[in-house]
Design an enzyme around this catalytic site. Structure first.
Site, PDB file in Angstrom:
ATOM      1  N   ARG A  72       0.772  -1.296  -0.149  1.00  0.00           N
ATOM      2  CA  ARG A  72      -0.074  -0.050   0.005  1.00  0.00           C
ATOM      3  C   ARG A  72       0.784   1.303   0.000  1.00  0.00           C
ATOM      4  NH1 ARG A  72      -3.071  -3.966   1.933  1.00  0.00           N
ATOM      5  NH2 ARG A  72      -1.106  -4.732   2.522  1.00  0.00           N
ATOM      6  N   THR A  73       1.838   1.355   1.045  1.00  0.00           N
ATOM      7  CA  THR A  73       2.487   2.562   1.048  1.00  0.00           C
ATOM      8  C   THR A  73       3.262   3.058  -0.170  1.00  0.00           C
ATOM      9  OG1 THR A  73       2.638   2.063   3.545  1.00  0.00           O
ATOM     10  CG2 THR A  73       4.245   3.936   2.653  1.00  0.00           C
ATOM     11  N   LYS A  96      26.246  -4.683  -2.051  1.00  0.00           N
ATOM     12  CA  LYS A  96      27.642  -4.475  -2.194  1.00  0.00           C
ATOM     13  C   LYS A  96      28.642  -3.995  -1.050  1.00  0.00           C
ATOM     14  CE  LYS A  96      27.223  -3.163  -7.055  1.00  0.00           C
ATOM     15  NZ  LYS A  96      27.521  -2.234  -8.100  1.00  0.00           N
ATOM     16  N   ARG A 131      11.716   3.553   3.585  1.00  0.00           N
ATOM     17  CA  ARG A 131      11.385   2.762   4.507  1.00  0.00           C
ATOM     18  C   ARG A 131      12.451   1.728   4.977  1.00  0.00           C
ATOM     19  NH1 ARG A 131       5.763  -0.935   4.369  1.00  0.00           N
ATOM     20  NH2 ARG A 131       5.076   1.066   5.036  1.00  0.00           N
ATOM     21  N   HIS A 141       5.164   5.802  11.538  1.00  0.00           N
ATOM     22  CA  HIS A 141       4.567   5.652  10.136  1.00  0.00           C
ATOM     23  C   HIS A 141       3.820   7.034  10.112  1.00  0.00           C
ATOM     24  CE1 HIS A 141       3.301   4.267   6.458  1.00  0.00           C
ATOM     25  NE2 HIS A 141       3.049   2.816   6.588  1.00  0.00           N
TER      26      HIS A 141
HETATM   27  C1  NCD Z   1       2.233  -1.125   7.994  1.00  0.00           C
HETATM   28  C2  NCD Z   1       3.437  -0.702   8.326  1.00  0.00           C
HETATM   29  O1  NCD Z   1       4.465  -1.197   7.267  1.00  0.00           O
HETATM   30  O2  NCD Z   1       3.931  -0.545   9.301  1.00  0.00           O
HETATM   31  N1  NCD Z   1       1.555  -1.266   6.846  1.00  0.00           N
HETATM   32  C3  NCD Z   1       1.369  -0.073   6.006  1.00  0.00           C
HETATM   33  O3  NCD Z   1       1.955   0.745   5.701  1.00  0.00           O
HETATM   34  N2  NCD Z   1       0.044   0.019   5.872  1.00  0.00           N
HETATM   35  C4  NCD Z   1       1.623  -2.078   9.055  1.00  0.00           C
HETATM   36  C5  NCD Z   1       2.106  -3.503   9.264  1.00  0.00           C
HETATM   37  O4  NCD Z   1       3.058  -3.845   8.488  1.00  0.00           O
HETATM   38  O5  NCD Z   1       1.656  -4.194  10.045  1.00  0.00           O
END
Ligand code: NCD
Length: 276
Positions: A48-49, A78, A99, A127
């Protein structure tokens, strides 16, 4: 340069400004990011993100380059440090959506980035963009003041919970109760009553990639069906077995709407950063 690292950096007014801009988004020129570039750099999995950021930016006229599974698919494999990778990519693009499993990694990355950097999840830290989506989804149904909220799941390790809680606390009269799947305690009748009477139920999966703890789930499908008839159920997804797919058909289930809101909220946020 404006970096988005924590939901803590937004005031209530900032959040309202972003949400207000959403209603006028249809009138914005669609090419606001024409000639601009965004990179997604993901050292942890995402559906999703990453994709909603990419869709948001391309729909506003920009172009996207993407590194997913970056431990294997970048020079990290590397032996390059993630900070050198960030510094490199930031020479090419206007935004990095980042991320990584390290808590505080986003802040470290922002310190070397030569472009806007957005924290899309830093380990068990935060997040922030998910929290904006969570609040926006709630606000479709309820004012953000005086909410009674039950948060259920991996309280210590779910970064979405950390940002969501900090976001809620910017509003008045919010009451939050955490049901921690890893506490292993029996839930008292008083706590159960709180759960059934909540305005918002926020669930998360167990963050099994971050620990080997054994969970004792607090509630199940049947419990969910007995919540307040005006309550809404949110989940950032992906789900584990804590949220039965049978609940998807219940009108109180709003997590697929949260998914959908990801694009519009991220569009508004990108413009907010750009115009800052
Ligand atoms: C979440 C995350 O990556 O923290 N997912 C998201 O971005 N919707 C939740 C999760 O991984 O549990």
């Amino acid at each position: 340069m404006k970096h988005i690292l924590s939901i803590g950096q937004f005031s209530r007014r900032d959040i309202e400004t972003i949400f207000d801009s959403i209603s006028s988004l249809d009138y914005y020129p669609k090419d606001i990011f024409k000639g601009k570039k965004l990179a997604t750099l993901f050292f942890e999995p995402s559906t999703r993100t990453r994709l909603s950021f990419e869709v948001a930016f391309t729909e506003l006229g920009g172009s996207v380059v993407s590194v997913e599974n970056a431990f294997d698919n970048s020079s990290n494999a590397k032996g390059e440090s993630f900070l050198d990778t960030v510094k490199t990519i930031s020479q090419y693009v206007d935004f990095i959506v980042f991320r990584h499993p390290g808590t505080n990694s986003a802040e470290e990355a922002a310190n070397v980035a030569n472009c806007h950097l957005i924290n899309a999840g830093d380990g068990a830290g935060e997040h922030p963009t998910q929290a904006l989506i969570d609040l926006f989804t709630i606000e479709r149904y309820k004012p953000l003041d005086n909410l009674k909220v039950s948060i259920i799941g991996d309280i210590n390790y779910a970064r979405t919970i950390h940002s969501f809680t900090r976001a809620l606390n910017k509003f008045n009269g919010v009451d939050i109760f955490n049901f921690d799947n890893f506490k292993g305690h029996k839930i008292s009748d008083k706590d159960k009553a709180y759960f059934y009477d909540s305005d918002v139920i926020y669930m998360t999966r167990n963050q099994t990639e971050r620990h080997n703890l054994v969970s004792v789930p607090s509630f199940d499908y049947l419990d969910l069906t007995y919540i307040n008839k005006n309550a809404i159920v949110l989940h950032p997804l992906p789900r584990g077995n804590e949220l039965d797919i049978r609940f998807d058909a219940d009108p109180r289930a709003k997590y697929w709407e949260q998914v959908k809101n990801g694009v519009i909220v991220r569009k508004a946020l990108l413009q907010y950063i750009f115009n800052a």
